[in-house]
Write a protein that holds these residues in place. Structure first.
Motif, PDB file in Angstrom:
ATOM      1  N   GLU A  68      17.723 -61.804  34.394  1.00  0.00           N
ATOM      2  CA  GLU A  68      18.152 -60.332  34.608  1.00  0.00           C
ATOM      3  C   GLU A  68      17.564 -59.488  33.764  1.00  0.00           C
ATOM      4  O   GLU A  68      17.275 -58.200  34.064  1.00  0.00           O
ATOM      5  N   TRP A  69      17.320 -59.992  32.712  1.00  0.00           N
ATOM      6  CA  TRP A  69      16.528 -59.022  31.806  1.00  0.00           C
ATOM      7  C   TRP A  69      14.894 -58.567  32.198  1.00  0.00           C
ATOM      8  O   TRP A  69      14.469 -57.268  32.150  1.00  0.00           O
ATOM      9  N   ARG A  70      14.364 -59.698  32.751  1.00  0.00           N
ATOM     10  CA  ARG A  70      13.021 -59.520  33.100  1.00  0.00           C
ATOM     11  C   ARG A  70      12.915 -58.463  34.370  1.00  0.00           C
ATOM     12  O   ARG A  70      12.267 -57.463  34.373  1.00  0.00           O
ATOM     13  N   SER A  90      23.143 -66.409  30.593  1.00  0.00           N
ATOM     14  CA  SER A  90      22.041 -67.577  30.088  1.00  0.00           C
ATOM     15  C   SER A  90      21.379 -67.024  28.838  1.00  0.00           C
ATOM     16  O   SER A  90      20.509 -67.560  28.284  1.00  0.00           O
ATOM     17  N   GLY A  91      21.838 -65.875  28.300  1.00  0.00           N
ATOM     18  CA  GLY A  91      21.210 -65.216  27.046  1.00  0.00           C
ATOM     19  C   GLY A  91      21.881 -63.852  26.865  1.00  0.00           C
ATOM     20  O   GLY A  91      22.164 -63.210  27.805  1.00  0.00           O
ATOM     21  N   GLU A  92      21.704 -63.573  25.620  1.00  0.00           N
ATOM     22  CA  GLU A  92      22.361 -62.157  25.515  1.00  0.00           C
ATOM     23  C   GLU A  92      21.661 -60.927  26.057  1.00  0.00           C
ATOM     24  O   GLU A  92      22.067 -59.960  26.493  1.00  0.00           O
ATOM     25  N   GLU A  93      20.183 -61.331  26.364  1.00  0.00           N
ATOM     26  CA  GLU A  93      19.476 -60.310  26.851  1.00  0.00           C
ATOM     27  C   GLU A  93      19.859 -60.088  28.352  1.00  0.00           C
ATOM     28  O   GLU A  93      19.816 -59.122  29.021  1.00  0.00           O
ATOM     29  N   PHE A 150      22.739 -56.460  32.457  1.00  0.00           N
ATOM     30  CA  PHE A 150      23.724 -56.420  33.663  1.00  0.00           C
ATOM     31  C   PHE A 150      24.610 -55.184  33.145  1.00  0.00           C
ATOM     32  O   PHE A 150      24.922 -54.312  33.884  1.00  0.00           O
ATOM     33  N   TYR A 151      24.960 -55.101  31.632  1.00  0.00           N
ATOM     34  CA  TYR A 151      25.701 -54.045  31.167  1.00  0.00           C
ATOM     35  C   TYR A 151      24.857 -52.493  31.262  1.00  0.00           C
ATOM     36  O   TYR A 151      25.602 -51.858  31.776  1.00  0.00           O
ATOM     37  N   SER A 183      12.049 -52.229  36.004  1.00  0.00           N
ATOM     38  CA  SER A 183      12.721 -51.325  36.554  1.00  0.00           C
ATOM     39  C   SER A 183      12.562 -49.833  36.358  1.00  0.00           C
ATOM     40  O   SER A 183      12.081 -49.529  35.048  1.00  0.00           O
ATOM     41  N   THR A 184      12.792 -48.969  37.161  1.00  0.00           N
ATOM     42  CA  THR A 184      12.884 -47.705  37.062  1.00  0.00           C
ATOM     43  C   THR A 184      13.876 -47.129  35.951  1.00  0.00           C
ATOM     44  O   THR A 184      13.865 -46.439  35.037  1.00  0.00           O
ATOM     45  N   ALA A 185      15.101 -48.103  35.972  1.00  0.00           N
ATOM     46  CA  ALA A 185      16.275 -47.642  35.157  1.00  0.00           C
ATOM     47  C   ALA A 185      15.899 -47.959  33.544  1.00  0.00           C
ATOM     48  O   ALA A 185      16.206 -47.259  32.709  1.00  0.00           O
ATOM     49  N   TYR A 186      14.956 -48.881  33.393  1.00  0.00           N
ATOM     50  CA  TYR A 186      14.543 -49.362  32.285  1.00  0.00           C
ATOM     51  C   TYR A 186      13.619 -48.233  31.625  1.00  0.00           C
ATOM     52  O   TYR A 186      13.788 -47.788  30.404  1.00  0.00           O
ATOM     53  N   SER A 187      12.563 -47.805  32.334  1.00  0.00           N
ATOM     54  CA  SER A 187      11.876 -46.574  32.132  1.00  0.00           C
ATOM     55  C   SER A 187      12.456 -45.391  31.673  1.00  0.00           C
ATOM     56  O   SER A 187      12.244 -44.700  30.878  1.00  0.00           O
ATOM     57  N   VAL A 188      13.433 -45.114  32.423  1.00  0.00           N
ATOM     58  CA  VAL A 188      14.406 -43.870  32.164  1.00  0.00           C
ATOM     59  C   VAL A 188      15.164 -43.910  30.698  1.00  0.00           C
ATOM     60  O   VAL A 188      15.215 -43.182  29.985  1.00  0.00           O
ATOM     61  N   ARG A 189      15.650 -45.204  30.597  1.00  0.00           N
ATOM     62  CA  ARG A 189      16.334 -45.533  29.361  1.00  0.00           C
ATOM     63  C   ARG A 189      15.475 -45.220  28.033  1.00  0.00           C
ATOM     64  O   ARG A 189      15.715 -44.894  27.127  1.00  0.00           O
ATOM     65  N   THR A 190      14.212 -45.852  28.512  1.00  0.00           N
ATOM     66  CA  THR A 190      13.295 -45.928  27.259  1.00  0.00           C
ATOM     67  C   THR A 190      12.939 -44.575  26.877  1.00  0.00           C
ATOM     68  O   THR A 190      12.743 -43.999  25.875  1.00  0.00           O
ATOM     69  N   ARG A 191      12.663 -43.723  27.981  1.00  0.00           N
ATOM     70  CA  ARG A 191      12.556 -42.260  27.619  1.00  0.00           C
ATOM     71  C   ARG A 191      13.424 -41.444  27.105  1.00  0.00           C
ATOM     72  O   ARG A 191      13.388 -40.774  26.104  1.00  0.00           O
ATOM     73  N   MET A 192      14.745 -41.966  27.479  1.00  0.00           N
ATOM     74  CA  MET A 192      15.992 -41.393  26.657  1.00  0.00           C
ATOM     75  C   MET A 192      16.081 -41.722  25.131  1.00  0.00           C
ATOM     76  O   MET A 192      16.509 -40.806  24.488  1.00  0.00           O
TER      77      MET A 192
END
Length: 483
Positions: free
Chosen positions: A266-268, A226-229, A234-235, A273-282
């Protein structure tokens, strides 16, 4: 002798934005706006709005920057814009790919085709990725989707595959695989392009994402997202141990009549999520590795590498490309390790740290911190001594890490009161066993200079050797004034 590489800046605002985005995320050494190619009847053509050449991968971007038509019928407006923006970009991209695969694939830095492109471009391993940037569609798409779906809909393009009316441009703000018989074209609106490039964060992650997405689409299993985001989320949530994301359905068979649809939302969910916070820190931690490499890239482009200006461009490029090819997870680890070691080494002390690559298990990084005793040596003399120490580490390293084939030795000035800083990088690649002379030299360096003497020696590298000499690159910064 290294020569300056003069790059175009882009003639339109969108081209300049593309160039800036690529330079910030992919480094300037591999990002080139407005390259040219010879065409028929002596008329030269622009290869693409932006060309990224990174080892075995070439990414071609086309951004036509077509204003949204003012026609009141959304289907008519979409059809016109689709032809002038997306289909026109596709024509340019397919033409560029055909040229690069053709018998005379020469490309040039200038529009007159007088200054050849200086980096190697094609080999039997080259992969060409095509990206059409659909600028100026986000706002009308958001209005349209909110009209039919209510508040909260994004303005990114939907992607669906297998329906002729989509490829023909008859379904507003929905795009697909333009021609399954020809090279796949990734269609990204301007919002999606910026998000994908910045969230992935590195050239290696971006190339991996494009490769996974193309495989998923061409497998026939990914029918709609439904959108690239949504696809990006998902990826990223299907992360592999090596730090790359994953589209697992691209590489496996599903039961008959089963296919994949990634819905809106999916993006929202990922963003909260915690996974997004981890990647932001990374991403924050990885920035220090980018900032370490970027001055090297700038120096090579300007041919301002000091004593390394006599080193051929290809040796500079491969050394930097190896370091730049690390994905976000690996960069976070490398950048953190370098910064921690830099701060912890006492003044006047030589010390080193060994860090393995997260995404290239055959690769080892050795950070070597060498003090400058300014009372007894000029800065130039110090740098020559530091380079000799780094070469010693490159000689000893394959005895210590028998399973590794690539070594990057990054030399730096030990933190001291002068506040001076400079870095030098060399690259060594070893294929197969080492010869007796190399082993003897390595043991002598371990004994006489204490090079990696505290790391156990591995004995699987015996016999005839085929070895590439260490490659060096030096980045100069202003020398501090000694008190």
């Amino acid at each position: 002798m290294l020569e300056p590489i003069i790059q175009n800046e882009g003639t339109t605002a969108r081209e300049r934005h593309l160039a800036k985005l690529a330079s910030e995320q992919f480094f300037g050494l591999w990002s080139y706006p407005g390259l040219a190619r010879p065409a028929k009847k002596g008329v030269n053509k622009e290869l693409a709005d932006l060309t990224v050449v990174f080892g075995d991968d070439i990414i071609l971007f086309s951004d036509k920057d077509i204003a949204w038509p003012s026609h009141p019928d959304i289907k008519v407006a979409w059809s016109r814009w689709y032809r002038e923006s997306i289909l026109a970009s596709a024509t340019q991209l397919w033409g560029a790919a055909k040229h690069l695969r053709g018998p005379k694939p020469a490309i040039y830095l200038d529009a007159r085709c007088q200054v050849p492109f200086p980096l190697p471009t094609l080999s039997e391993r080259t992969r060409i990725h095509l990206v059409a940037v659909a600028a100026n569609s986000t706002l009308p798409a958001r209005d349209y989707f909110r009209t039919i779906g209510g508040p909260g809909s994004s303005g990114t393009l939907m992607h669906a595959f297998g329906a002729p009316d989509i490829v023909e441009g008859r379904r507003p703000f929905v795009v697909g695989d333009l021609d399954p018989r020809r090279p796949y074209i990734h269609i990204l609106d301007e919002e999606s392009l910026d998000r994908v490039v910045r969230e992935l964060g590195t050239i290696g992650d971006f190339i991996h994402y494009l490769t996974e997405k193309e495989a998923a689409v061409r497998s026939g299993l990914l029918r709609m997202y439904s959108g690239e985001e949504e696809l990006l989320a998902f990826y990223l949530q299907e992360a592999r141990p090596d730090g790359y994301g994953n589209l697992p359905f691209a590489h496996r068979e599903l039961p008959p009549d089963h296919w994949v649809h990634i819905p809106e939302g999916e993006w929202r969910a990922y963003e909260n999520s915690t996974a997004y916070s981890v990647r932001t820190r990374m991403r924050e931690l990885a920035r220090s590795w980018h900032e370490l490499i970027d001055p090297f890239s700038t120096a090579v482009l300007a041919a301002d590498t000091g004593e390394a200006n006599d080193t051929p461009l290809d040796m500079h490029e491969i050394t930097l490309r190896v370091a730049a090819s690390e994905n976000l997870m690996s960069r976070a680890r490398l950048g953190t390790a370098f910064a921690e070691k830099y701060q912890s080494v006492p003044p006047g002390v030589r010390s080193s740290r060994v860090v393995s690559s997260q995404c290239h298990p055959e690769r080892i990084y050795i950070f070597v911190f060498v003090p400058w005793v300014w009372q007894s040596a000029t800065y130039e003399e110090y740098r020559e001594y530091r380079l000799s120490v780094m070469r010693a580490y490159a000689i000893v390293a394959p005895l210590k890490f028998a399973n590794a084939t690539e070594f990057i030795v990054l030399g730096a000035q030990t933190h001291d009161a002068t506040g001076g800083r400079s870095e030098t990088m060399i690259y060594a690649k070893y294929d197969g066993p080492l010869d007796a002379e190399h082993i003897a030299q390595a043991h002598d360096l371990m004994t006489s200079e204490g090079i990696m003497a505290d790391i156990p020696t591995q004995f699987s590298r015996c016999g005839p050797a085929r070895q590439e000499l260490p490659r060096r690159f030096t980045r100069n910064e202003p020398c501090p004034v000694a008190p």
